[in-house]
Write an enzyme that holds these catalytic residues in place. Structure first.
Site, PDB file in Angstrom:
ATOM      1  N   CYS A 158      -5.903   4.591   2.394  1.00 23.97           N
ATOM      2  CA  CYS A 158      -5.642   3.300   1.753  1.00 23.97           C
ATOM      3  C   CYS A 158      -6.927   2.634   1.278  1.00 23.97           C
ATOM      4  O   CYS A 158      -6.905   1.815   0.370  1.00 23.97           O
ATOM      5  CB  CYS A 158      -4.875   2.394   2.702  1.00 23.97           C
ATOM      6  SG  CYS A 158      -5.721   2.136   4.277  1.00 23.97           S
ATOM      7  N   GLN A 218       0.838  -1.199   0.000  1.00 24.55           N
ATOM      8  CA  GLN A 218       0.000   0.000   0.000  1.00 24.55           C
ATOM      9  C   GLN A 218       0.870   1.246   0.000  1.00 24.55           C
ATOM     10  O   GLN A 218       0.618   2.201  -0.749  1.00 24.55           O
ATOM     11  CB  GLN A 218      -0.916  -0.005   1.234  1.00 24.55           C
ATOM     12  CG  GLN A 218      -1.795   1.231   1.347  1.00 24.55           C
ATOM     13  CD  GLN A 218      -2.830   1.332   0.247  1.00 24.55           C
ATOM     14  OE1 GLN A 218      -3.572   0.391   0.007  1.00 24.55           O
ATOM     15  NE2 GLN A 218      -2.888   2.460  -0.445  1.00 24.55           N
ATOM     16  N   ARG A 258      -2.085   0.773  -6.743  1.00 24.31           N
ATOM     17  CA  ARG A 258      -1.771  -0.540  -6.182  1.00 24.31           C
ATOM     18  C   ARG A 258      -1.372  -1.486  -7.315  1.00 24.31           C
ATOM     19  O   ARG A 258      -0.429  -2.266  -7.187  1.00 24.31           O
ATOM     20  CB  ARG A 258      -2.999  -1.122  -5.446  1.00 24.31           C
ATOM     21  CG  ARG A 258      -3.399  -0.406  -4.171  1.00 24.31           C
ATOM     22  CD  ARG A 258      -2.355  -0.523  -3.091  1.00 24.31           C
ATOM     23  NE  ARG A 258      -2.050  -1.899  -2.749  1.00 24.31           N
ATOM     24  CZ  ARG A 258      -2.759  -2.659  -1.900  1.00 24.31           C
ATOM     25  NH1 ARG A 258      -3.806  -2.153  -1.282  1.00 24.31           N
ATOM     26  NH2 ARG A 258      -2.388  -3.912  -1.653  1.00 24.31           N
TER      27      ARG A 258
END
Ligand code: CP
Ligand code: NVA
Length: 316
Positions: A272, A146, A300
């Site tokens: 996130c 992340q 990502r």
């Protein structure tokens, strides 16, 4: 060292991606530069089957949307394939040891294993016995993939990393730990702003402080001052019991319009995801003009393709 001056080599020394503690600034830059190149190729529609014929096994002991889909799509775009192993579907979920699981997977020509689990020590145990690279897809302590995506997002937005100030507000959890480590290593000033009782792990803070500029505070005004990147995460991480005491302690650290107004207009908001609107962040912020959370979620894919490429290309 400035990321803009870094000359990619296409190589990385590390076999595994367990935590950013084990990664040098140069290795993080190598991943980010590779991610930029892979993203450009994908956007241009150019084939890039660098991992043709390779297989990534993905073990999940916790839920996932982004990690699951971005790794699976990522390995496919690199010409390989994915094997999804939910803990409840495999014998690991019924008590088979991690060692035996690793020794068995070693026999089936698996080229990389991504695992999302609870204990960091389980990941280390898997790495000890695995013949292929192990990638941390989140543990209770860290979420390195992340943070690589976050750094990529910040780099794309500001054109640099060094010298930027990033403030994380909320629970001193796995995200806080990895942001402190990753941010410090690339020359950012990282502030973790958490209430007493929900501070990040002191040993990890110390390790991050040895890598660069990391501050821990409970003072929201100090944290937000001259901030370029504002970050938050859920009050309750996967596996944690909900409690009204924790909500009460973390509410003053909510990222809302009043907090954002104390930062420069050029500051960006990151999360996130998944987010809980009305808890750690308000709708006006996460869905507002300074939020780049969906660029972040997209990254990502690109960041993890770079990790898989660099770690898995030389296997066998
Ligand atoms: N940010 C993140 O890891 O999302 P998932 O839990 O959906 O994988
Ligand atoms: N801290 C959160 C991150 C989710 C991506 C958790 O561990 O649940």
């Amino acid at each position: 060292m400035d990321i803009r001056m870094y000359k990619p080599t296409g190589k990385i020394q590390n076999k595994h991606m367990l935590t950013l503690r084990d990664y040098s600034t140069e290795e993080i830059y190598e991943i980010l530069h590779t991610a930029v190149a892979l993203k450009q190729k994908q956007r241009a529609g150019k084939k890039h089957a660098y991992l043709a014929g390779k297989t990534l096994a993905m073990i999940f002991s916790k839920s996932s949307t982004r990690t699951r889909v971005s790794f699976e799509q990522g390995i496919k775009q690199l010409g390989g394939s994915a094997l999804v192993l939910q803990q409840g579907d495999i014998q690991l979920g019924r008590g088979e040891t991690i060692r035996d699981t690793a020794l068995v997977l070693n026999r089936y020509g698996i080229d990389g294993i991504m695992i999302r689990t609870y204990l960091q020590s389980d990941l280390e145990e898997l790495a000890k016995y695995s013949a292929c690279p192990i990638i941390n897809g989140l543990t209770d302590d860290y979420h390195p993939c992340q943070v690589l995506a976050d750094l990529l997002t910040i780099y794309e937005h500001f054109g640099r990393l060094e010298g930027l100030k990033m403030a994380y507000f909320g629970d001193g959890n796995n995200m806080a730990h990895s942001l402190m480590l990753g941010g410090a290593k690339v020359g950012m000033h990282v502030v973790c702003c958490s209430p007493e009782g929900y501070m990040p792990n002191a040993e990890i803070v110390q390790a991050a402080q040895q890598c660069g500029n990391v501050t821990v505070t409970s003072d929201v005004n100090e944290a937000i001052r001259d901030c370029n990147v504002i970050y938050t995460d859920v009050f309750f991480s996967m596996g944690q019991e909900k409690s009204p005491e924790k909500v009460a302690a973390l509410m003053p650290y909510q990222v809302n319009g009043a907090l954002m107004a104390k930062a420069d207009k050029s500051a960006v908001f990151l999360h996130c995801l998944p987010a809980h609107r009305g808890e750690e962040v308000t709708e006006e912020v996460i869905d507002g003009a300074q939020s780049i959370v969906f660029e972040e979620a997209e990254n990502r894919l690109h960041a993890q393709k770079a990790v898989m490429y660099l770690l898995m290309k030389n296997k066998r």
